[in-house]
Design an enzyme around this catalytic site. Structure first.
Site, PDB file in Angstrom:
ATOM      1  N   HIS A  26       0.982  -0.898  -0.354  1.00  0.00           N
ATOM      2  CA  HIS A  26      -0.518  -0.175   0.354  1.00  0.00           C
ATOM      3  C   HIS A  26       0.811   1.107  -0.235  1.00  0.00           C
ATOM      4  O   HIS A  26       0.516   2.567  -0.392  1.00  0.00           O
ATOM      5  CB  HIS A  26      -1.085   0.093   1.297  1.00  0.00           C
ATOM      6  CG  HIS A  26      -2.135  -1.127   1.365  1.00  0.00           C
ATOM      7  ND1 HIS A  26      -2.263  -1.198   2.015  1.00  0.00           N
ATOM      8  CD2 HIS A  26      -2.908  -1.815   0.368  1.00  0.00           C
ATOM      9  CE1 HIS A  26      -3.289  -2.654   2.343  1.00  0.00           C
ATOM     10  NE2 HIS A  26      -3.698  -2.918   0.715  1.00  0.00           N
ATOM     11  N   LYS A  50     -16.245  -3.108  13.420  1.00  0.00           N
ATOM     12  CA  LYS A  50     -14.570  -3.060  14.346  1.00  0.00           C
ATOM     13  C   LYS A  50     -14.145  -4.109  14.186  1.00  0.00           C
ATOM     14  O   LYS A  50     -14.042  -4.717  14.032  1.00  0.00           O
ATOM     15  CB  LYS A  50     -14.908  -2.557  15.770  1.00  0.00           C
ATOM     16  CG  LYS A  50     -14.916  -1.714  16.247  1.00  0.00           C
ATOM     17  CD  LYS A  50     -14.536  -1.016  17.922  1.00  0.00           C
ATOM     18  CE  LYS A  50     -14.828  -0.414  18.046  1.00  0.00           C
ATOM     19  NZ  LYS A  50     -14.865   1.532  17.268  1.00  0.00           N
ATOM     20  N   SER A 133      -2.553  -7.758   2.145  1.00  0.00           N
ATOM     21  CA  SER A 133      -3.430  -8.155   3.787  1.00  0.00           C
ATOM     22  C   SER A 133      -3.692  -9.492   4.473  1.00  0.00           C
ATOM     23  O   SER A 133      -3.589  -9.542   5.380  1.00  0.00           O
ATOM     24  CB  SER A 133      -4.319  -6.870   3.730  1.00  0.00           C
ATOM     25  OG  SER A 133      -4.249  -5.439   3.429  1.00  0.00           O
TER      26      SER A 133
HETATM   27  P1  ADP Z   1     -10.045  -3.566  -0.831  1.00  0.00           P
HETATM   28  O1  ADP Z   1     -10.223  -3.924   0.244  1.00  0.00           O
HETATM   29  O2  ADP Z   1     -10.643  -2.849  -1.203  1.00  0.00           O
HETATM   30  O3  ADP Z   1      -9.362  -4.402  -1.902  1.00  0.00           O
HETATM   31  P2  ADP Z   1      -7.298  -3.162  -0.231  1.00  0.00           P
HETATM   32  O4  ADP Z   1      -6.773  -2.891   1.516  1.00  0.00           O
HETATM   33  O5  ADP Z   1      -6.751  -4.297   0.023  1.00  0.00           O
HETATM   34  O6  ADP Z   1      -8.284  -2.548  -1.111  1.00  0.00           O
HETATM   35  O7  ADP Z   1      -5.905  -2.512  -1.026  1.00  0.00           O
HETATM   36  C1  ADP Z   1      -6.165  -1.068  -1.261  1.00  0.00           C
HETATM   37  C2  ADP Z   1      -5.799  -1.121  -3.006  1.00  0.00           C
HETATM   38  O8  ADP Z   1      -4.115  -1.504  -2.487  1.00  0.00           O
HETATM   39  C3  ADP Z   1      -6.435  -1.840  -4.060  1.00  0.00           C
HETATM   40  O9  ADP Z   1      -6.069  -1.589  -5.464  1.00  0.00           O
HETATM   41  C4  ADP Z   1      -4.953  -3.134  -4.016  1.00  0.00           C
HETATM   42  O10 ADP Z   1      -5.533  -3.988  -5.132  1.00  0.00           O
HETATM   43  C5  ADP Z   1      -3.996  -2.419  -3.415  1.00  0.00           C
HETATM   44  N1  ADP Z   1      -2.855  -3.604  -3.060  1.00  0.00           N
HETATM   45  C6  ADP Z   1      -3.130  -4.150  -1.993  1.00  0.00           C
HETATM   46  N2  ADP Z   1      -1.704  -4.670  -1.683  1.00  0.00           N
HETATM   47  C7  ADP Z   1      -0.718  -4.116  -3.284  1.00  0.00           C
HETATM   48  C8  ADP Z   1       0.693  -4.274  -3.231  1.00  0.00           C
HETATM   49  N3  ADP Z   1       1.502  -5.399  -2.664  1.00  0.00           N
HETATM   50  N4  ADP Z   1       0.851  -3.422  -4.442  1.00  0.00           N
HETATM   51  C9  ADP Z   1       0.658  -2.755  -5.062  1.00  0.00           C
HETATM   52  N5  ADP Z   1      -1.049  -2.376  -4.873  1.00  0.00           N
HETATM   53  C10 ADP Z   1      -1.569  -3.088  -4.261  1.00  0.00           C
END
Ligand code: ADP
Length: 151
Positions: A26, A50, A133
């Site tokens: 992120h 939560k 995550s």
């Molecule tokens: P959501 O639950 O809305 O999908 P996330 O918190 O999982 O959101 O991720 C937010 C954004 O960051 C998404 O567009 C996801 O694809 C991107 N993302 C998550 N991990 C990575 C990573 N390792 N590299 C690039 N983008 C990522």
């Protein structure tokens, strides 16, 4: 001539996600977004629930204090409504894989349909493409040190 989109003096993007927790993947998208936009507003989606593994706005604000042009907020609602509230002209998201792409394209399409907002998709840095995550949550659950993967 096609008008420039959107017509704003300051280029503000909204970076929405669950950030459950906020990882180095992120962070990479956020830092690269800051090279494209004047301001990036990180929006932590809470959907009323939560969750102890989600990074809180206060925690993230202090972790990102060294970066200029970042704001952090929590939001319990539609992403496009958060974008309207903060005056963001773009959504910023990341793509790691084909599976991510299908999901992100769908989101981008519906959000454009709703308000006309465009989504900027940045491809993951190859070395960070395996960071998610859910992986961090699983490692943590089994007592593994995850400090290398989170901010
Ligand atoms: P959501 O639950 O809305 O999908 P996330 O918190 O999982 O959101 O991720 C937010 C954004 O960051 C998404 O567009 C996801 O694809 C991107 N993302 C998550 N991990 C990575 C990573 N390792 N590299 C690039 N983008 C990522």
């Amino acid at each position: 001539m096609i008008p420039r989109y959107p017509d704003m003096e300051k280029r503000v993007a909204l970076y929405p996600g669950s950030f459950n927790p906020f990882t180095i993947g992120h962070l990479s998208i956020l830092e690269r977004g800051l090279r494209l936009f004047d301001k990036v507003v990180v929006v932590i989606g809470c959907n009323g629930a939560k969750d102890s593994s989600r990074t809180s706005a206060d925690e993230l604000r202090s972790k990102l204090a060294h970066l200029t042009g970042v704001e952090v907020m929590e939001w319990d609602g539609l992403t496009v409504d958060a974008a309207t509230k903060v005056g963001a002209g773009w959504l910023l998201r990341g793509v790691r894989s084909v599976a991510d792409y299908e999901y992100e394209r769908n989101l981008a399409d519906i959000n454009r349909e709703l308000t006309g907002i465009e989504t900027v998709l940045l491809t993951a840095e190859p070395k960070l493409a395996m960071v998610s995550s859910s992986m961090v949550r699983e490692l943590r659950h089994f007592g593994h040190d995850v400090s290398d993967y989170i901010v």
